[in-house]
Motif scaffolding. Structure first.
Motif, PDB file in Angstrom:
ATOM      1  N   HIS A  79      -7.526   4.287 -14.208  1.00 29.39           N
ATOM      2  CA  HIS A  79      -7.391   5.314 -13.172  1.00 29.39           C
ATOM      3  C   HIS A  79      -8.764   5.721 -12.644  1.00 29.39           C
ATOM      4  N   TRP A  80      -9.741   5.857 -13.541  1.00 27.46           N
ATOM      5  CA  TRP A  80     -11.104   6.198 -13.122  1.00 27.46           C
ATOM      6  C   TRP A  80     -11.655   5.129 -12.184  1.00 27.46           C
ATOM      7  N   VAL A  81     -11.406   3.881 -12.516  1.00 30.52           N
ATOM      8  CA  VAL A  81     -11.900   2.775 -11.681  1.00 30.52           C
ATOM      9  C   VAL A  81     -11.292   2.840 -10.281  1.00 30.52           C
ATOM     10  N   ARG A  82     -10.008   3.208 -10.202  1.00 34.17           N
ATOM     11  CA  ARG A  82      -9.322   3.236  -8.901  1.00 34.17           C
ATOM     12  C   ARG A  82      -9.697   4.443  -8.057  1.00 34.17           C
ATOM     13  N   THR A  83     -10.058   5.560  -8.693  1.00 39.98           N
ATOM     14  CA  THR A  83     -10.155   6.821  -7.947  1.00 39.98           C
ATOM     15  C   THR A  83     -11.539   7.449  -7.871  1.00 39.98           C
ATOM     16  N   SER A  84     -12.452   7.065  -8.753  1.00 36.51           N
ATOM     17  CA  SER A  84     -13.740   7.759  -8.800  1.00 36.51           C
ATOM     18  C   SER A  84     -14.770   7.139  -7.849  1.00 36.51           C
ATOM     19  N   PRO A  85     -15.455   7.950  -7.034  1.00 34.53           N
ATOM     20  CA  PRO A  85     -16.556   7.438  -6.206  1.00 34.53           C
ATOM     21  C   PRO A  85     -17.670   6.827  -7.061  1.00 34.53           C
ATOM     22  N   VAL A  86     -17.905   7.408  -8.245  1.00 34.33           N
ATOM     23  CA  VAL A  86     -18.915   6.845  -9.148  1.00 34.33           C
ATOM     24  C   VAL A  86     -18.516   5.430  -9.570  1.00 34.33           C
ATOM     25  N   ALA A  87     -17.250   5.259  -9.895  1.00 36.48           N
ATOM     26  CA  ALA A  87     -16.761   3.931 -10.284  1.00 36.48           C
ATOM     27  C   ALA A  87     -16.850   2.961  -9.116  1.00 36.48           C
ATOM     28  N   ARG A  88     -16.494   3.428  -7.931  1.00 36.77           N
ATOM     29  CA  ARG A  88     -16.514   2.548  -6.752  1.00 36.77           C
ATOM     30  C   ARG A  88     -17.931   2.034  -6.508  1.00 36.77           C
ATOM     31  N   ARG A  89     -18.902   2.911  -6.646  1.00 36.63           N
ATOM     32  CA  ARG A  89     -20.299   2.488  -6.464  1.00 36.63           C
ATOM     33  C   ARG A  89     -20.694   1.466  -7.522  1.00 36.63           C
ATOM     34  N   ALA A  90     -20.260   1.696  -8.765  1.00 37.11           N
ATOM     35  CA  ALA A  90     -20.597   0.778  -9.853  1.00 37.11           C
ATOM     36  C   ALA A  90     -19.950  -0.583  -9.641  1.00 37.11           C
ATOM     37  N   LEU A  91     -18.687  -0.600  -9.223  1.00 35.54           N
ATOM     38  CA  LEU A  91     -17.964  -1.858  -9.061  1.00 35.54           C
ATOM     39  C   LEU A  91     -18.437  -2.665  -7.862  1.00 35.54           C
ATOM     40  N   ASP A  92     -19.008  -2.001  -6.871  1.00 38.91           N
ATOM     41  CA  ASP A  92     -19.507  -2.722  -5.689  1.00 38.91           C
ATOM     42  C   ASP A  92     -20.592  -3.722  -6.052  1.00 38.91           C
ATOM     43  N   GLU A  93     -21.256  -3.513  -7.185  1.00 40.24           N
ATOM     44  CA  GLU A  93     -22.349  -4.398  -7.603  1.00 40.24           C
ATOM     45  C   GLU A  93     -21.878  -5.552  -8.494  1.00 40.24           C
ATOM     46  N   LEU A  94     -20.557  -5.618  -8.769  1.00 43.89           N
ATOM     47  CA  LEU A  94     -20.048  -6.626  -9.694  1.00 43.89           C
ATOM     48  C   LEU A  94     -19.360  -7.773  -8.955  1.00 43.89           C
ATOM     49  N   SER A  95     -19.229  -8.896  -9.659  1.00 45.24           N
ATOM     50  CA  SER A  95     -18.493 -10.042  -9.126  1.00 45.24           C
ATOM     51  C   SER A  95     -16.995  -9.773  -9.258  1.00 45.24           C
ATOM     52  N   PRO A  96     -16.144 -10.490  -8.511  1.00 48.06           N
ATOM     53  CA  PRO A  96     -14.689 -10.271  -8.630  1.00 48.06           C
ATOM     54  C   PRO A  96     -14.154 -10.418 -10.062  1.00 48.06           C
ATOM     55  N   PRO A  97     -14.567 -11.447 -10.840  1.00 49.81           N
ATOM     56  CA  PRO A  97     -14.073 -11.525 -12.226  1.00 49.81           C
ATOM     57  C   PRO A  97     -14.498 -10.323 -13.070  1.00 49.81           C
ATOM     58  N   GLN A  98     -15.724  -9.828 -12.833  1.00 53.19           N
ATOM     59  CA  GLN A  98     -16.201  -8.668 -13.588  1.00 53.19           C
ATOM     60  C   GLN A  98     -15.434  -7.406 -13.185  1.00 53.19           C
ATOM     61  N   ARG A  99     -15.182  -7.244 -11.889  1.00 53.32           N
ATOM     62  CA  ARG A  99     -14.429  -6.075 -11.433  1.00 53.32           C
ATOM     63  C   ARG A  99     -13.026  -6.060 -12.026  1.00 53.32           C
TER      64      ARG A  99
END
Length: 468
Positions: free
Chosen positions: A132-152
């Motif tokens: 849920h944090w990954v889907r909804t948090s702006p902090v998570a969104r910023r963190a995931l933007d730097e990852l590859s699709p398999p990592q995300r």
């Protein structure tokens, strides 16, 4: 070039070789290699923390109710019995002289001990909270933007099973190659989902319903698959180790039965409901003898305990027979069901699962605390990842991080901010966005329920340390 195998081989599947210690010879002392696996898990700090992690009833005040630690011990007991029963048939047929039925029981027992060792606070609700944090948090969104699709995909579908593999192969004894350095047999038996997050395919079957390892441990997983001789099913996926079906059956048997018992002790389920559902599993027993025994017991608590023991024994025997009935399919990677779904009384188990979902797992008290877990886990991830990110950016720019970010970052143990290189013996600060997010998730996933709540309260000002 040798042709690819079409069936697994028991000698490879029962490998005593240890991850990270390829040259270590088997122990000839009073403990077998697989008993040593069991002991290493029991003495690990990650296993001890399970004493304050949710099984079903979060932060329960009753000292009777199971925690994740007592659940894991009970699953291990069931797994040892079930594995030994399967081992009797296998060793007799194969004519093994150096492998005893108890060795196979010990492999399954150790795998069962480790099956929940990666679960975050608040049980399965904790896994949902991270997703849920990954889907909804702006902090998570910023963190995931730097990852590859398999990592995300790993964080979008966060999985305690993959975290468990990471715990036993890397996080526990991190200065060792292979972490706890368990045998390949035990590691294989503990891997319910031998595929990565980006290869999840529930339509394929049970082995790809979830994922079992992170990209960071892909090389360790490949070693387990290769040494055990697991059959490749696709470029990135393998079939299960046969004993993973046994470990899974032990878990299913334990939680389906004992969750009912816990709910009875808490007054959520009445005796007649428990009695009728457990009796439905005793088809092959002398019902009159069961009635006579129940009549001699002093109260309903003892009657439930008696029925629980008889039900577990019946399920162990039936599951051992089911494994041997399906062994040929299992050994060729064609079996994609849970063993307990093939039992003659699977309908009775389904009925228990239905009552459990409706009256136990959806109980107001359970749901209320789990809901609070979303705020606690999401809040901690926001606070720590935000602070560590701000501090790292400031260091890169030669600036000083904001005071609050520095203070929160200082609360993160160094092991989650620095990487150790065993070859050079040096530590270096983690800057890779994927590893940093993984490490901070390690930090929070490893917390106990009580510590997570206490830390969250302190960081948000809901509770402050004071001296009387």
């Amino acid at each position: 070039m040798e042709p690819e195998a079409t069936s697994m081989d028991w000698e490879r599947l029962l490998s005593k070789q240890r991850l990270g210690r390829p040259d270590e010879e088997g122990n000839l002392g009073f403990r077998t290699d697989f008993q040593r696996d069991f002991d290493r898990i029991v003495f690990s700090s990650a296993f001890r923390r399970l004493q304050d992690k949710t099984q079903v009833f979060p932060l329960a005040e009753s000292d009777y109710v199971r925690t994740r630690l007592t659940h894991s011990l009970e699953v291990s007991c069931v797994g040892r019995s079930l594995g030994t029963r399967v081992g009797e048939a296998i060793t007799r047929r194969e004519g093994y002289t150096e492998v005893a039925p108890g060795d196979i029981g010990a492999i399954v027992a150790a795998a069962c001990l480790a099956h929940d060792i990666g679960n975050p606070p608040f049980g399965h609700a904790g896994e949902d909270a991270i997703r849920h944090w990954v889907r909804t948090s702006p902090v998570a969104r910023r963190a995931l933007d730097e990852l590859s699709p398999p990592q995300r995909a790993e964080f979008e579908h966060f999985e305690g099973n993959a975290q468990g593999f990471r715990v036993v192969t890397r996080l526990q004894n991190p200065d060792n190659r292979g972490g706890l350095q368990l045998t390949y047999a035990t590691l294989g038996a503990a891997l319910k989902y031998p595929c990565p997050a980006h290869a999840i395919d529930p339509g394929y079957g049970i082995s790809r319903k979830k994922y079992g390892y992170f990209v960071a441990e892909a090389d360790l997983f490949r070693a387990v698959a290769q040494i055990n001789g697991l059959l490749k099913q696709a470029p990135r996926t393998y079939c299960r180790h046969p004993l993973a079906f046994v470990m899974e059956a032990a878990d299913n048997i334990a939680y389906l039965i004992v969750d009912f018992e816990d709910a009875f002790r808490l007054g959520i389920l009445e005796y007649r409901t428990v009695h009728d559902h457990f009796r439905a599993l005793l088809r092959g027993k002398d019902q009159a003898a069961v009635d006579r025994r129940l009549a001699r017991l002093r109260d309903d608590k003892e009657r439930v305990e008696y029925l629980r023991a008889r039900a577990i024994n019946e399920l162990v025997e039936a599951s051992a027979r089911a494994f041997m009935d399906h062994e040929a399919e299992i050994m060729t990677g064609r079996f994609e069901q849970e063993l307990t779904d093939t039992l003659p009384f699977s309908e009775a188990l389904t009925a228990i699962a239905g009552v459990s979902q409706e009256r136990i797992y959806d109980h107001l008290e359970v749901q209320g605390v789990c809901a609070a877990g979303y705020s606690v886990i999401g809040g901690l991830l926001d606070l720590f990842h935000g602070a560590v990110h701000d501090t790292a950016v400031a260091l890169e720019e030669g600036k000083q991080a904001p005071p609050r970010s520095r203070t929160v970052t200082n609360l993160v143990p160094e092991q989650f901010l620095y990487q150790y290189d065993p070859d050079s013996g040096r530590r270096y600060r983690v800057t890779d966005p994927y590893l940093l997010l993984l490490n901070l998730t390690d930090f929070i996933a490893g917390m106990t329920d009580g510590y997570a709540v206490s830390l969250y309260k302190k960081l948000t000002g809901m509770a402050l340390p004071h001296h009387g």
